[in-house]
Design a protein around this motif. Structure first.
Motif, PDB file in Angstrom:
ATOM      1  N   ASP A 273     -17.079 -12.094   4.158  1.00  0.00           N
ATOM      2  CA  ASP A 273     -17.078 -12.960   2.979  1.00  0.00           C
ATOM      3  C   ASP A 273     -16.015 -12.570   1.964  1.00  0.00           C
ATOM      4  OD1 ASP A 273     -19.233 -14.312   4.029  1.00  0.00           O
ATOM      5  OD2 ASP A 273     -20.709 -13.006   3.052  1.00  0.00           O
ATOM      6  N   GLY A 274     -15.174 -11.592   2.285  1.00  0.00           N
ATOM      7  CA  GLY A 274     -14.191 -11.122   1.321  1.00  0.00           C
ATOM      8  C   GLY A 274     -12.827 -10.912   1.951  1.00  0.00           C
ATOM      9  N   TYR A 275     -12.064 -10.003   1.350  1.00  0.00           N
ATOM     10  CA  TYR A 275     -10.713  -9.710   1.793  1.00  0.00           C
ATOM     11  C   TYR A 275     -10.524  -8.196   1.867  1.00  0.00           C
ATOM     12  CZ  TYR A 275      -9.567 -14.544   0.486  1.00  0.00           C
ATOM     13  OH  TYR A 275      -9.529 -15.906   0.382  1.00  0.00           O
ATOM     14  N   ARG A 276      -9.594  -7.781   2.713  1.00  0.00           N
ATOM     15  CA  ARG A 276      -9.181  -6.393   2.785  1.00  0.00           C
ATOM     16  C   ARG A 276      -7.688  -6.329   2.492  1.00  0.00           C
ATOM     17  NH1 ARG A 276     -11.303  -1.807   4.408  1.00  0.00           N
ATOM     18  NH2 ARG A 276     -13.118  -2.898   5.253  1.00  0.00           N
ATOM     19  N   ALA A 277      -7.290  -5.493   1.526  1.00  0.00           N
ATOM     20  CA  ALA A 277      -5.880  -5.322   1.180  1.00  0.00           C
ATOM     21  C   ALA A 277      -5.214  -4.502   2.279  1.00  0.00           C
ATOM     22  CB  ALA A 277      -5.742  -4.628  -0.168  1.00  0.00           C
ATOM     23  N   VAL A 278      -4.215  -5.102   2.945  1.00  0.00           N
ATOM     24  CA  VAL A 278      -3.560  -4.419   4.063  1.00  0.00           C
ATOM     25  C   VAL A 278      -2.113  -4.058   3.755  1.00  0.00           C
ATOM     26  CG1 VAL A 278      -5.061  -5.466   5.786  1.00  0.00           C
ATOM     27  CG2 VAL A 278      -2.976  -6.654   5.103  1.00  0.00           C
ATOM     28  N   ALA A 279      -1.541  -4.563   2.630  1.00  0.00           N
ATOM     29  CA  ALA A 279      -0.172  -4.217   2.261  1.00  0.00           C
ATOM     30  C   ALA A 279       0.007  -4.432   0.770  1.00  0.00           C
ATOM     31  CB  ALA A 279       0.827  -5.080   3.046  1.00  0.00           C
ATOM     32  N   MET A 280       0.826  -3.548   0.163  1.00  0.00           N
ATOM     33  CA  MET A 280       1.151  -3.655  -1.268  1.00  0.00           C
ATOM     34  C   MET A 280       2.629  -3.341  -1.451  1.00  0.00           C
ATOM     35  SD  MET A 280      -2.136  -1.819  -3.130  1.00  0.00           S
ATOM     36  CE  MET A 280      -2.051  -0.334  -2.125  1.00  0.00           C
ATOM     37  N   HIS A 281       3.242  -3.932  -2.525  1.00  0.00           N
ATOM     38  CA  HIS A 281       4.642  -3.667  -2.815  1.00  0.00           C
ATOM     39  C   HIS A 281       4.831  -3.550  -4.326  1.00  0.00           C
ATOM     40  CE1 HIS A 281       8.990  -3.651  -2.358  1.00  0.00           C
ATOM     41  NE2 HIS A 281       9.061  -4.567  -3.323  1.00  0.00           N
ATOM     42  N   ASP A 282       5.420  -2.409  -4.743  1.00  0.00           N
ATOM     43  CA  ASP A 282       5.724  -2.118  -6.157  1.00  0.00           C
ATOM     44  C   ASP A 282       4.493  -2.233  -7.048  1.00  0.00           C
ATOM     45  OD1 ASP A 282       8.325  -1.529  -5.665  1.00  0.00           O
ATOM     46  OD2 ASP A 282       9.164  -3.413  -6.418  1.00  0.00           O
ATOM     47  N   VAL A 283       3.330  -1.983  -6.472  1.00  0.00           N
ATOM     48  CA  VAL A 283       2.100  -2.029  -7.272  1.00  0.00           C
ATOM     49  C   VAL A 283       2.062  -0.796  -8.178  1.00  0.00           C
ATOM     50  CG1 VAL A 283      -0.408  -1.996  -7.160  1.00  0.00           C
ATOM     51  CG2 VAL A 283       0.884  -3.339  -5.504  1.00  0.00           C
ATOM     52  N   PRO A 284       1.745  -0.954  -9.474  1.00  0.00           N
ATOM     53  CA  PRO A 284       1.643   0.206 -10.368  1.00  0.00           C
ATOM     54  C   PRO A 284       0.715   1.278  -9.784  1.00  0.00           C
ATOM     55  CG  PRO A 284       1.577  -1.811 -11.631  1.00  0.00           C
ATOM     56  CD  PRO A 284       1.548  -2.215 -10.195  1.00  0.00           C
ATOM     57  N   ARG A 285       1.054   2.539 -10.046  1.00  0.00           N
ATOM     58  CA  ARG A 285       0.377   3.646  -9.378  1.00  0.00           C
ATOM     59  C   ARG A 285      -1.114   3.647  -9.609  1.00  0.00           C
ATOM     60  NH1 ARG A 285       2.985   9.422 -10.229  1.00  0.00           N
ATOM     61  NH2 ARG A 285       4.630   8.243  -9.143  1.00  0.00           N
ATOM     62  N   ALA A 286      -1.551   3.452 -10.832  1.00  0.00           N
ATOM     63  CA  ALA A 286      -2.983   3.508 -11.124  1.00  0.00           C
ATOM     64  C   ALA A 286      -3.744   2.414 -10.386  1.00  0.00           C
ATOM     65  CB  ALA A 286      -3.215   3.387 -12.631  1.00  0.00           C
ATOM     66  N   PHE A 287      -3.153   1.213 -10.348  1.00  0.00           N
ATOM     67  CA  PHE A 287      -3.823   0.109  -9.655  1.00  0.00           C
ATOM     68  C   PHE A 287      -3.788   0.317  -8.135  1.00  0.00           C
ATOM     69  CE2 PHE A 287      -3.924  -4.199  -7.828  1.00  0.00           C
ATOM     70  CZ  PHE A 287      -5.124  -4.648  -8.371  1.00  0.00           C
ATOM     71  N   ALA A 288      -2.674   0.874  -7.628  1.00  0.00           N
ATOM     72  CA  ALA A 288      -2.557   1.127  -6.189  1.00  0.00           C
ATOM     73  C   ALA A 288      -3.595   2.148  -5.750  1.00  0.00           C
ATOM     74  CB  ALA A 288      -1.150   1.616  -5.851  1.00  0.00           C
ATOM     75  N   GLU A 289      -3.803   3.188  -6.571  1.00  0.00           N
ATOM     76  CA  GLU A 289      -4.805   4.205  -6.229  1.00  0.00           C
ATOM     77  C   GLU A 289      -6.203   3.598  -6.197  1.00  0.00           C
ATOM     78  OE1 GLU A 289      -6.253   7.731  -4.971  1.00  0.00           O
ATOM     79  OE2 GLU A 289      -4.136   7.130  -5.183  1.00  0.00           O
ATOM     80  N   LYS A 290      -6.483   2.738  -7.141  1.00  0.00           N
ATOM     81  CA  LYS A 290      -7.784   2.067  -7.180  1.00  0.00           C
ATOM     82  C   LYS A 290      -7.982   1.204  -5.942  1.00  0.00           C
ATOM     83  CE  LYS A 290     -11.552   0.980  -9.500  1.00  0.00           C
ATOM     84  NZ  LYS A 290     -12.566   1.988  -9.895  1.00  0.00           N
ATOM     85  N   ARG A 291      -6.914   0.512  -5.507  1.00  0.00           N
ATOM     86  CA  ARG A 291      -7.015  -0.355  -4.348  1.00  0.00           C
ATOM     87  C   ARG A 291      -7.206   0.464  -3.069  1.00  0.00           C
ATOM     88  NH1 ARG A 291      -8.745  -3.983  -5.294  1.00  0.00           N
ATOM     89  NH2 ARG A 291      -7.233  -5.358  -6.269  1.00  0.00           N
ATOM     90  N   ARG A 292      -6.552   1.629  -2.977  1.00  0.00           N
ATOM     91  CA  ARG A 292      -6.713   2.469  -1.791  1.00  0.00           C
ATOM     92  C   ARG A 292      -8.149   2.999  -1.692  1.00  0.00           C
ATOM     93  NH1 ARG A 292      -1.675   4.518  -3.677  1.00  0.00           N
ATOM     94  NH2 ARG A 292       0.080   3.705  -2.440  1.00  0.00           N
ATOM     95  N   GLN A 293      -8.741   3.292  -2.822  1.00  0.00           N
ATOM     96  CA  GLN A 293     -10.120   3.785  -2.808  1.00  0.00           C
ATOM     97  C   GLN A 293     -11.091   2.689  -2.376  1.00  0.00           C
ATOM     98  OE1 GLN A 293     -10.882   5.319  -6.739  1.00  0.00           O
ATOM     99  NE2 GLN A 293      -9.429   7.024  -6.540  1.00  0.00           N
ATOM    100  N   ASN A 294     -10.780   1.464  -2.718  1.00  0.00           N
ATOM    101  CA  ASN A 294     -11.673   0.361  -2.369  1.00  0.00           C
ATOM    102  C   ASN A 294     -10.826  -0.825  -1.900  1.00  0.00           C
ATOM    103  OD1 ASN A 294     -13.869  -1.326  -2.049  1.00  0.00           O
ATOM    104  ND2 ASN A 294     -14.073  -1.778  -4.236  1.00  0.00           N
TER     105      ASN A 294
END
Length: 853
Positions: A273-294
Motif C-alpha cells: 500500500d506504499g512506496y519504497r525509496a530506491v534511489a536519491m540524488h543530491d538529497v540534503p544529508r539530514a533528509f537522506a539519513e532519515k530516508r535510509r532509516q525508513n
C-alpha cells in the motif's frame, strides 16, 4: 504536288507568335525605345527585388535563430526598394504589440518611444491594429485624412506630428491565417505606394514569418536536443546494465534533476500500500539519513505521493508549506524541514496503467515546474518502467533459456525422427520431467477399446509399468490419467496419498509419488493422449512449469499427428502411383487419338489425289455410254445379216451396261471421297472467295467471346487495323478460320498469363489484328503483348505435340494444324517475331488465287 502545297499553307499558318507588347506591326522607333526602356526598368526592379529577397533569405539561414539581424535586413531592403523614409516591425504580445525592429531616419523622440521591446496598446483605429484584425494590408495615402488621426488617437498624432509621417503601408505577418505582427514603412511626403511595392512588402512579411518560425523551431530543437541527450545517456545506462536497476535509477534522477533545474530528487517503487525509496540524488544529508532509516513510505491520501497513488496522474505542488496536508502529514513536514523543499512534482511510473512507482523532484524555493519539465520527467518515468520491465524480462529469459534449449532439442528429435514416434515421445517426457523437477513422467494414449497404455516413460520402475498396464486405465476420477481424460483439462493433484478420489493406491506405493500433474493431448478438440508428471515429495508445480508441460504436450500432439500424416502419405503415395500408371495409359491413348487426327489429314490428301482421276473415269464413262448409243443408231441403217446384227447388239448392250455400272460406281466412289474430305476437314466445305477483313474480324470476335465464356475474369483489349483494300482470297473459309482461332487463342493465353504473373500491375493485356494488301497476296498479322517466346520455343512451336502449356491445357496440335492449313493447304507462309516477356507477332501471307486444286 498537292502535299507540298498543303505543307506551305501549313507553314504559313504556323507563323511565330508576336512578342509580348507588340500590339501593332507599324510601331515607331520612338515607341519601341519607350517599350524597351520600360521593360529594362521592370527587369532592373525585378533583379533588385530578387537580390533583396536572396539577401534576406541568406540572413535567415545564417542567423541561427537570432531574429534581430533578420528584421533589420528585411526593413532595410523594404525601405530601400520601396523608396520609403523608415520602417518598423511589431509582434503581437497578448492583447498588445511589442516593438521588434526599427530602421531608417527616425527622430530621437520617436526612437525612444518605439525602442525595441516596448509594449504598446494602440486603439482599434490605428492602421497597425486594422491590419492585424483584417489580416490584410492597410495603405494610408495621407495620414492627415485617416480616421486614426481624425479621431486624435495618441499613436496616430505621434506618427504625424512627431515623426512627420504622411503616407504609410502596414502589412500583417500571417501564420496559418493568424496575424502575429505587422511590418510598416513610411514616407514623409504624400506619395502612395504602388501595387508592386505593396506586394514586395507582403513578400518580406512572409519571409519574416518564416524567420520567426525557424527561430522558434531552433530554440525548441535546442531544448529537445538537451533532453534527448539526457534520454540517450539514460538509455545507454539501461543497455549497459542489464538486470541492474540501481545504476539506471541513479543516472535517471541525476539527469532529471539537472535538466529540470531542480535541487534534488527521489525515485520510489510501489510496495504493497506504499512506496519504497530506491534511489536519491543530491538529497540534503539530514533528509537522506532519515530516508535510509525508513525507506518505506505510506503517504497520506492528500500528499503528492498519495495523489499519485489515488489518481495515477501527475501531482504538482507549488508551495508545500501552503498545502492543506502540510500540518497533518509528518512526511511533508520532514521534507520541508529536513530537505528544505518548497515546490515538488511527483510523476507516476505506469506499466499498462498499473502503478509501479513514482519519481519526485524538488525546488528549495517556490518556483513552479514548467509544462516541458513535467513532460520530460514523465519521459524519465516511462524509461524507468522500461528498465524495470527489461529486468523482469531478462530474469524470465534466463529462467526460460534452459527450457527453450530443451524445447529445441525436442524439436530436433521430432524433425529427425518423424517416423519414430516412440523416440520422440520418450525425449519429450524426459525433457519435461528434468525441467520441471519431476521424478516420474509418462505419455499414455488410448487404444481402440478406450483404455490408456503408457507409450513413453521416465523414472518409472518396471513394477510400476506392469501395474499400470494391468489396470487398463480409462476416463474417471480414480487416476490422474483418467481424471485428465475425463475433464479434457489440466489436472493438478497436490498429494495422491491424501486425495479422496484417487484410487491407485498400489501404484502410488510402488512409485512413491505424491504430487501429480496431468495435461491432455488435444487435436482439434479430440483427446489423443495424456502427459503426466509426478514428484515423490509434496511440492506443487508452478504456473510456468505447467505452461512448459502444456508446450511439450502440444509438441507431442504434433509428433503424433506427423506420424499419422506420414502413414496417410504412404498410402496416398501408393494411390498416386496407381493413378500415374492410369495417366500414362490415358496419355498413350491421347497420343494415339492425335495420330488418328493426323491420319485424317493424310486421308484428306489422298482423297484429293483420288478425286481428279475419278472425275476422269466418271466423265469418260458417261461419254463412252453415249457413243455406244450413237453406234447402235448408226448400225441400224447398215445392211447386216441377222446373226451379225444380233451379236453386235448384244456386244453394244453389254458395253453400254458395263459403262453404266462404271458411271454408277464412279459416282459412288466420288460421294465416298467427298464424305472423306468433309470428315477430315470437319465441315470445311468447298473453297470460295471470301473477304479477308470480314473473316479476320469474325474469327477475332469468336475467339474473344469463347475465351470470355471459358476463362473467368478474362480481360484482353482488342485492337483492329484492317486495310480497306485487303479484298478477298480464294480459301477454305472454315480451315482458315480454324487456323486463325488457334493463333488468336494462343495470343489470348500469353497475354492472360503475363497479366497473372504481373498481378495486373501497370499492364493491360492487348491483342491486335491487322490486314494489308500485298497485290496478288494478302497479309494478316496477329500481335499480343504477352509472355513472348525464347528462341528455342520459337523454333519448335509448329512441331506436332510440342507445347509449353501446363498438362491438360494444350495438346500441342493447334499451331501445328494452323501451320499445315496455311502453308501446306493454301500455299501461304507464316512467320513469327517475338521477344521474351514483351510480345509475339505472327505474320500470315495467303495467295489470292487458289493453289490447292
Amino acid at each position: 504536288m498537292r502535299r507540298r502545297g498543303k505543307s506551305k499553307q501549313a507553314d504559313r499558318g504556323r507563323q511565330k507568335p508576336k512578342p509580348k507588347g507588340c500590339t501593332t506591326p507599324n510601331l515607331s522607333v520612338a515607341g519601341l525605345q519607350e517599350q524597351v526602356a520600360a521593360l529594362t526598368q521592370e527587369l532592373k526592379e525585378a533583379r533588385e527585388q530578387q537580390t533583396a529577397t536572396s539577401e534576406v533569405l541568406s540572413t535567415i539561414s545564417s542567423s541561427a535563430g537570432e531574429l534581430q539581424p533578420v528584421f533589420q535586413t528585411m526593413l532595410a531592403k523594404a525601405i530601400e526598394l520601396c523608396d520609403a523614409s523608415f520602417g518598423a516591425m511589431w509582434l503581437v504580445d497578448g492583447d498588445g504589440y511589442r516593438t521588434a525592429a526599427l530602421h531608417g531616419d527616425l527622430p530621437e523622440a520617436y526612437i525612444e518611444q518605439w525602442r525595441s521591446g516596448t509594449l504598446h496598446h494602440p486603439k482599434a483605429v490605428i492602421p497597425m491594429v486594422r491590419a492585424i484584425r483584417s489580416r490584410k494590408p492597410v495603405h494610408v495615402p495621407d495620414m492627415l485624412k485617416d480616421e486614426a488621426y481624425q479621431s486624435r488617437a495618441p499613436l496616430a498624432v505621434s506618427v504625424v506630428e512627431i515623426a512627420g509621417i504622411r503616407t504609410l503601408l502596414t502589412v500583417p505577418l500571417l501564420k496559418e491565417d493568424e496575424a502575429i505582427g505587422v511590418v510598416t514603412i513610411y514616407r514623409r511626403e504624400v506619395r502612395p505606394f504602388t501595387n508592386k511595392q505593396i506586394e514586395l512588402v507582403q513578400n518580406f512579411a512572409s519571409q519574416a514569418v518564416i524567420a520567426i518560425d525557424n527561430a522558434r523551431l531552433l530554440n525548441e530543437l535546442r531544448e529537445s536536443l538537451q533532453q534527448q541527450t539526457a534520454t540517450a545517456d539514460v538509455l545507454k545506462v539501461i543497455s549497459s546494465s542489464p538486470g541492474q536497476l540501481e545504476p539506471v535509477f541513479r543516472a535517471m534522477l541525476e539527469k532529471a534533476v539537472r535538466i529540470c533545474g531542480a535541487k534534488f530528487g527521489q525515485l520510489f517503487l510501489s510496495e504493497g500500500d506504499g512506496y519504497r525509496a530506491v534511489a536519491m540524488h543530491d538529497v540534503p544529508r539530514a533528509f537522506a539519513e532519515k530516508r535510509r532509516q525508513n525507506p518505506f513510505l505510506c503517504p497520506s491520501a492528500g500528499s503528492p505521493l498519495g495523489r499519485v497513488t489515488r489518481t495515477k496522474q501527475v501531482a504538482h505542488v507549488v508551495d508545500l508549506m501552503a498545502d492543506q496536508e502540510y500540518e497533518s502529514d509528518r512526511g511533508l513536514r520532514e521534507l520541508v524541514e529536513l530537505g528544505g523543499a518548497r515546490t515538488t512534482v511527483a510523476v507516476p511510473m505506469l506499466n499498462d496503467n498499473e502503478l509501479v512507482g513514482a519519481i519526485s523532484i524538488y525546488q528549495k524555493e517556490v518556483r513552479p515546474f514548467t509544462h516541458k519539465q513535467i513532460e520530460l520527467l514523465k519521459n524519465f518515468a516511462a524509461q524507468a518502467v522500461i528498465a524495470i520491465e527489461n529486468t523482469r524480462l531478462l530474469n524470465e529469459l534466463q529462467e526460460s533459456l534452459q527450457q527453450q534449449t530443451a524445447t529445441a532439442d525436442v524439436l530436433k528429435v521430432i524433425s529427425r525422427s518423424t517416423f519414430d514416434l516412440k523416440s520422440v515421445l520418450s525425449t519429450l517426457v524426459e525433457s519435461a520431467a528434468r525441467l520441471c523437477e519431476a521424478d516420474i513422467g509418462n505419455i499414455a494414449r488410448p487404444n481402440e477399446g478406450g483404455a490408456f497404455q503408457v507409450e513413453a516413460n521416465y523414472g518409472q520402475s518396471g513394477a510400476l509399468w506392469d501395474e499400470l498396464a494391468r489396470l487398463k486405465l480409462k476416463a474417471g476420477k480414480g487416476s490422474v490419467i483418467g481424471r485428465t481424460a475425463l475433464n479434457r483439462a489440466t489436472v493438478h493433484i497436490l498429494d495422491a496419498q491424501t486425495d479422496t478420489d484417487y484410487e491407485l493406491h498400489e501404484a502410488q506405493k510402488l512409485g512413491g509419488y505424491h504430487t501429480m500433474l496431468g495435461v491432455p493431448l488435444l487435436r482439434e478438440g479430440k483427446l489423443v493422449g495424456v502427459f503426466g508428471l509426478a514428484r515423490r515429495t509434496v511440492r506443487p508445480f508452478t504456473e510456468k512449469q505447467i505452461e512448459l508441460v502444456t508446450t511439450f504436450a502440444d509438441q507431442a500432439v504434433i509428433a503424433i499427428e506427423n506420424a499419422r500424416l506420414f502413414d496417410e502419405v504412404q498410402a496416398r503415395t501408393r494411390e498416386l502411383a496407381a493413378s500415374l500408371e492410369d495417366l500414362r495409359t490415358t496419355q498413350d491413348r491421347l497420343v494415339q487419338t492425335q495420330k488418328l487426327a493426323l491420319l485424317g489429314q493424310l486421308t484428306a490428301g489422298i482423297a484429293h489425289e483420288i478425286k481428279n482421276p475419278l472425275n476422269f473415269v466418271n466423265n469418260f464413262s458417261g461419254i463412252s455410254a453415249e457413243l455406244i448409243g450413237e453406234l447402235q443408231d448408226t448400225l441400224k441403217g447398215m445392211p447386216l445379216d441377222d446373226k451379225a446384227r444380233t451379236e453386235i447388239n448384244e456386244l453394244t448392250d453389254t458395253l453400254k451396261s458395263n459403262f453404266d455400272k462404271v458411271v454408277h460406281h464412279g459416282r459412288r466412289a466420288d460421294a465416298i471421297v467427298k464424305n472423306m474430305l468433309q470428315h477430315s476437314r470437319e465441315g470445311s466445305g468447298e473453297h470460295r472467295v471470301i473477304d479477308i477483313n470480314a473473316l479476320v474480324e469474325e474469327s477475332l470476335n469468336l475467339a474473344w467471346h469463347g475465351a470470355r465464356a471459358e476463362t473467368q475474369g478474362f480481360e484482353v483489349k482488342l485492337k483492329q487495323s484492317f486495310d480497306p483494300s485487303a479484298g478477298g482470297a480464294d480459301v477454305f473459309p472454315q480451315d482458315i478460320r480454324r487456323a486463325l482461332l488457334n493463333l488468336i487463342a494462343n495470343g489470348f493465353y500469353a497475354a492472360t498469363r503475363r497479366r497473372a504473373e504481373t498481378n495486373g500491375a501497370d499492364y493491360e493485356p492487348t491483342l491486335a489484328a491487322s490486314t494489308k494488301n500485298l497485290g496478288d497476296r494478302v497479309e494478316v498479322r496477329i500481335r499480343d503483348n504477352g509472355t513472348g517466346m525464347t528462341p528455342n520455343v520459337k523454333e519448335k512451336m509448329f512441331e506436332p505435340f510440342f507445347t509449353t502449356k501446363p498438362t491438360g491445357e494444350g495438346t500441342g496440335l493447334g499451331l501445328s494444324i494452323s501451320h499445315d492449313i496455311i502453308v501446306k493447304q493454301h500455299a501461304g507462309s507464316i512467320e513469327v517475331d517475338t521477344t521474351p516477356g514483351e510480345f509475339t507477332e505472327i505474320r500470315i501471307v495467303l495467295p489470292r488465287t487458289p493453289a490447292f486444286v
